[in-house]
Design an enzyme around this catalytic site. Structure first.
Site, mmCIF file in Angstrom:
data_model
loop_
_atom_site.group_PDB
_atom_site.id
_atom_site.type_symbol
_atom_site.label_atom_id
_atom_site.label_comp_id
_atom_site.label_asym_id
_atom_site.label_seq_id
_atom_site.Cartn_x
_atom_site.Cartn_y
_atom_site.Cartn_z
ATOM 1 N N LYS A 1 0.876 -1.182 0.000
ATOM 2 C CA LYS A 1 0.000 0.000 0.000
ATOM 3 C C LYS A 1 0.907 1.223 0.000
ATOM 4 O O LYS A 1 1.958 1.228 0.667
ATOM 5 C CB LYS A 1 -0.850 -0.048 1.261
ATOM 6 N N SER B 1 -9.405 2.174 3.463
ATOM 7 C CA SER B 1 -8.511 2.902 2.604
ATOM 8 C C SER B 1 -7.585 1.973 1.789
ATOM 9 O O SER B 1 -6.957 2.432 0.847
ATOM 10 C CB SER B 1 -7.670 3.900 3.392
ATOM 11 N N SER C 1 -9.753 -0.296 7.612
ATOM 12 C CA SER C 1 -9.198 -0.162 6.264
ATOM 13 C C SER C 1 -8.522 -1.369 5.647
ATOM 14 O O SER C 1 -8.095 -1.288 4.504
ATOM 15 C CB SER C 1 -8.219 1.015 6.230
#
Lengths: 503, 482
Positions: free
Chosen positions: A79, A154, A178
């Site tokens: 990420k 997210s 997330s």
């Protein structure tokens, strides 16, 4: 179609690599090609084939000289919140559009030492603020199951990339859900471990007391391998734990627990008490999600577990508590982005104050600015007691809710991850709070620092082709146990093997 | 109208750890800009703070030294404000729960003993430095440079209660505190390098009033002289302002040494809301009683304890004891000398150190640790006075010779033939000669002129080339003239 789709688990792929059925380099090349031809070009924020192939070369060397591990040669990606040497780290923000970190995040370093091969940086919501990956400054990411829908956030990019079969695993971060929520929306497995078990050093901070890294992959067994490699005490992170109760927080702990909790036989989960919170089955929960979760729990009962009705009475307070505490910490964590030492600096300004203001106004997206303003407000003189302090007290109440039930009423807690299946991209544009409200089942776990995971348990939506996730919550340090329970479920079901477009 | 000046001092001491408080960068002064600032100091994305144990131990030793409470649990808090020399745009400090609570500092103001209570002391990180000269931007505009070498240096901020009532008292407090932190080895006390910085909070009120007036904070005074002058100026400024019908605005001010005045800091940061909250990146600082005890055991004997010993056990005056305990090196030197002398001669050692030795140190501008005459050598010299080998006067010349590198006392005495004449017979003979040679002076003495006696002593010493035992000369001469 990537070669990865020929393998149903990381272990299987690892075996093939060890058996020299294919090399890490071939695999990396194939994976890069698949990524290149994948239609959603907003998924990856930075790809550098040279860097990836270099790591593949290292992996092949490890495989040749016998120093390889279970993750050597396995394609993963990070990420874009984990700082990486070589690849840019943008936090999906214009503020860091061209930033290259001089050091690797501890998690990145650990996975690198294990020989995994990084395919690049994955899109996410800007500075981890969002639940749909629509808040990336570089474009919304599409859910591979339905391109009109959000992948969640997210860690939307991480979930989508695994769901699309482009990677065997991806790293994400979970502050209020997330990792769990995008895993649920994308039909993959994801886990957020106990706070403090994975180092936060090198993770761009959003809310320090809540942020925790976690892997996403196709199965609980794969998660166990990734999680074990990512975990461990790090003296550079002062919130990192040296011990998990009596065990050292080090590699091996989770795999040992995972193996110890493996259960065989007809009723492998006999004796397991599953607490089901009444508050998680409230009016807001969609019918299709409720049935899928219900069916999953029944499956666990069929495997020998006992369902226990429990209550987590302060569940509804987790939303205001989280949306006071997280923005407060974020407002302070994001103060460093002022255009002085790195990151975006406005090109025209009249003085220092103007330079800082303009740089931040230009560099930060709307949701980030919104949360910084909320955070600044709740910490202000005259409001601190009513908001921040009060929220921390509510947090204590929520922690006590969980401890009370986990003490002697149940061993694990199960329920939905989200109230609905993934929504359409762009639908909440004028109503930022609507997204905040859908975090209701995941926030409490983050506030309490408990381990929580999401595994696919059904399909819903108008065409019954949109993934639904089951949340499994354990007591502190029991990530190995909940992974084993999930693994048992996955041995008897195949929701986790469904792929987008094949539903 | 009789005015009372109310002063509280906040002193920032840079702790003498090798590395910074939350990062492992070096704290060494004087390096090229930005060469001692790592990812944590630069607040790069993803960086996190990690506590320096040595900084905590220095805080504990300070707390013990001033009889304060060392908190078993204290909390780090973020003090939020934007400024380029503060990379995170918040400073990690301590707010509601500091590491040290209370304490007192006792000292002399002139001859008057005084005790000031401390409110607290807390750990925090220093900011970097802003340099506003010699920089131009890419378009030729005047710019500022930021040097982050200092960012993250450990500080212990020591806050006094507003009990100080004069500039003189403030300076005495500051000097004593300075002495103490250097003594403890927790701070090098180098004020030029910014190791010890004083902020003075000054307000005035009518004498007898208990209500505090609005205070002004004068920041970053890095010399005792500036501290004194700044307080004096500021108190006067406030008094005049009020007497003219004005009100004192609470604000931050700077002292301008060239103009000898304080002026308001132009700032938008004045009425700052720092939005303090506990730093979630650092767990509470837990200091066990065991740890406190460990630090206590490893601490040097404190100046107050030494002063007590010097007065009661060694018979020194309070003043001498205070002088000898201003610096640890001086006290250690004194003790090393006194150890080699008879117990009742400590005063002699004190006199030599505070007298001739100090004079030589000042002249050569060196510290006692650099003195060419070591304690053993001085003790050796003093022994020769005690055993009457030489007189005190001659000893002073010998000392100078030792200082200049001519060797030990015995060698010099021997080489220069400085042995004192102690033989009564010889002294009597010399006195007889002088009395015979100067009947007029004898006459004057008999007539009542005391000075004549001294004159005769002088003549005897001249005849003896300074080597006659002066006490004996005095005694025998008195006898003969009786």
């Amino acid at each position: 179609m990537s070669k990865l789709n020929e393998f149903s688990s990381i272990s299987e792929l690892s075996q093939a690599l060890h058996d020299k059925k294919l090399s890490a380099t071939e695999l990396a090349q194939d994976t890069l090609a698949a990524i290149k031809s994948y239609p959603d070009n907003k998924l990856f924020l930075h790809i550098d084939e040279g860097l990836s192939l270099e790591q593949a070369k290292q992996a092949d060397a490890m495989l040749a000289n016998g120093s390889a591990s279970a993750l050597t040669g396995i394609p993963i990606a990070h990420k874009d919140l984990f700082v990486t040497k070589g690849w840019r780290t943008t936090a999906a923000s214009k503020m860091l559009a061209n930033y290259i970190s001089p050091f690797n995040a501890t998690v990145v370093e650990k996975l690198l030492q294990a020989g995994s091969v990084n395919m690049g940086k994955l899109s996410c919501d800007e500075f981890a603020m969002g639940s749909g990956n629509e808040n990336s400054a570089f474009g919304a990411v599409k859910n591979p199951w339905d391109n009109e829908r959000i992948p969640g956030g997210s860690s939307g990019g991480s979930a989508a990339a695994v769901a699309a079969g482009l990677l065997m695993g991806a790293t994400g971060t979970d502050t209020g859900g997330s990792v769990r929520q995008p895993a649920a929306y994308c039909g993959v497995s994801g886990i957020k471990p106990t706070y403090g078990t994975i180092s936060r050093y090198g993770i761009i901070a959003y809310a320090s007391s809540l942020d925790q890294a976690g892997p996403l992959a196709h199965s609980a067994a794969d998660l166990a391998l990734l999680l074990d490699s990512m975990s461990g005490f790090d003296p550079q992170d002062s919130t990192s734990l040296e011990y998990c109760d009596a065990d050292l927080n080090a590699q091996g702990r989770i795999l040992k627990d995972f193996q110890a909790h493996q259960a065989q036989g007809d009723k492998p989960l006999k004796g397991l008490r599953i607490g089901v919170p009444a508050e998680f089955f409230n009016a807001g929960l969609a019918d299709d999600v409720a049935s899928a979760v219900d069916a999953a729990i029944k499956q666990f009962e069929a495997l020998g577990a006992t369902r226990v009705d429990i209550s987590l009475p302060n569940t509804h307070l987790s939303i205001p508590a989280y949306y006071v505490i997280a923005p407060a910490e974020a407002s302070s964590n994001l103060s460093r982005y002022d255009g002085v030492r790195y990151g975006h600096r406005a090109s025209e300004y009249t003085d220092l104050f103007d330079m800082t203001s303009k740089s931040r106004a230009e560099g930060f997206g709307e949701e980030v600015r919104r949360r910084i303003l909320v955070g600044t407000y709740v910490l202000s003189h005259g409001y601190y007691d009513a908001y921040y302090l009060q929220a921390q007290k509510v947090r204590r109440m929520i922690i006590e809710d969980f401890q009370r039930v986990l003490k002697d009423q149940c061993d694990v807690i199960m329920g939905p991850v989200t109230p609905n299946i993934a929504r359409t991209i762009g639908v909440n544009d004028n109503d930022p709070i609507a997204d905040w409200l859908s975090d209701i089942y995941t926030l409490g776990v983050s506030l309490a620092g408990l381990p929580g995971m999401s595994i696919p348990c059904g399909l819903g939506g108008p065409k019954h082709n949109l993934p639904i996730g089951l949340q499994i919550i354990g007591n502190y340090f029991n990530e190995g146990q909940i992974l084993a329970i999930a693994d048992t479920y996955q041995q008897h079901t195949n929701w986790h093997q469904r792929k987008p477009g094949q539903a | 109208m009789d005015w009372e000046i109310v002063i509280g001092l906040e002193v920032h001491t840079q702790l003498s750890t090798k590395s910074k408080i939350f990062s492992r960068s070096s704290t060494k002064f004087g390096a090229e800009p930005n060469t001692q600032a790592n990812a944590v100091d630069m607040a790069l994305p993803g960086s996190l703070p990690a506590m320096n144990r040595g900084a905590v131990e220095r805080a504990i030793s300070f707390g013990l030294a001033v009889n304060a409470t060392v908190a078993n649990r204290s909390v780090f808090a973020r003090k939020n404000y934007f400024y380029p020399d503060l990379p995170k745009n918040y400073q990690i400090s301590q707010f509601e729960l500091p590491v040290v609570i209370g304490g007192q500092l006792s000292f002399l103001v002139g001859e008057e003993p005084c005790t000031i209570n401390l409110t607290r002391a807390h750990l925090e990180e220093d900011a970097g430095k802003s340099l506003h000269e010699h920089f131009t931007g890419p378009h030729g505009e005047s710019s500022s440079g930021i040097d982050l070498n200092r960012a993250g240096t450990p500080l212990l901020e020591i806050v006094s209660e507003p009990e100080i009532r004069s500039a003189e008292q403030a300076v005495a407090y500051a000097r004593t505190l300075h002495s103490l932190v250097v003594w403890l080895g927790m701070c090098d006390g180098n004020m030029q390098e910014g190791s010890f910085r004083v902020d003075a909070n000054v307000s005035v009120r009518p004498k007898g009033s208990t209500k505090l007036g609005n205070r002004c904070e004068i920041k970053n005074l890095n010399s005792f002289r500036f501290l004194e002058r700044a307080i004096q100026y500021e108190a006067q400024r406030q008094i005049e302002l009020i007497e003219d019908g004005g009100r004192v605005t609470q604000e931050t001010r700077l002292y301008d040494a060239d103009k000898d005045e304080t002026r308001s800091m132009r700032s938008k940061e004045d009425s700052h809301d720092y939005r303090y909250f506990p730093d979630p990146d650092l767990p509470p600082l837990i200091i066990s009683d065991d740890w406190i005890e460990q630090v206590r055991q490893s601490m040097p004997e404190l100046p107050a304890a030494k002063r007590q010993r010097y007065s009661s056990d060694m018979g020194l005056s309070d003043y001498d004891a205070a002088q000898l305990t201003m610096h640890k090196d001086t006290a250690e030197y004194f003790e090393a000398v006194a150890k080699q002398l008879p117990a009742d001669q400590a005063k002699l050692a004190a006199n030599w150190i505070l007298g001739d030795l100090s004079a030589h140190l000042n002249k050569d501008e060196i510290d006692i640790s650099q003195a060419p005459v070591k304690p053993a050598s001085l003790a050796g010299l003093i022994k020769r006075i005690l055993d009457k080998t030489i007189s005190n006067k001659i000893a002073r010349d010998v000392f100078t010779a030792m200082w200049d590198g001519d060797g030990e006392a015995d060698a010099i005495i021997e080489a220069r033939g400085l042995k004192q004449i102690n033989d009564t017979g010889a002294i009597e003979a010399m006195i007889d000669e002088v009395l015979a040679a100067h009947p007029d002076i004898v006459e004057q003495y008999r007539a009542g002129k005391q000075k004549a006696f001294n004159s005769l002593v002088g003549q005897v010493m001249k005849a003896a080339k300074g080597k006659a035992n002066p006490q004996q000369v005095n005694a025998v001469l008195k006898e003969k003239l009786a």
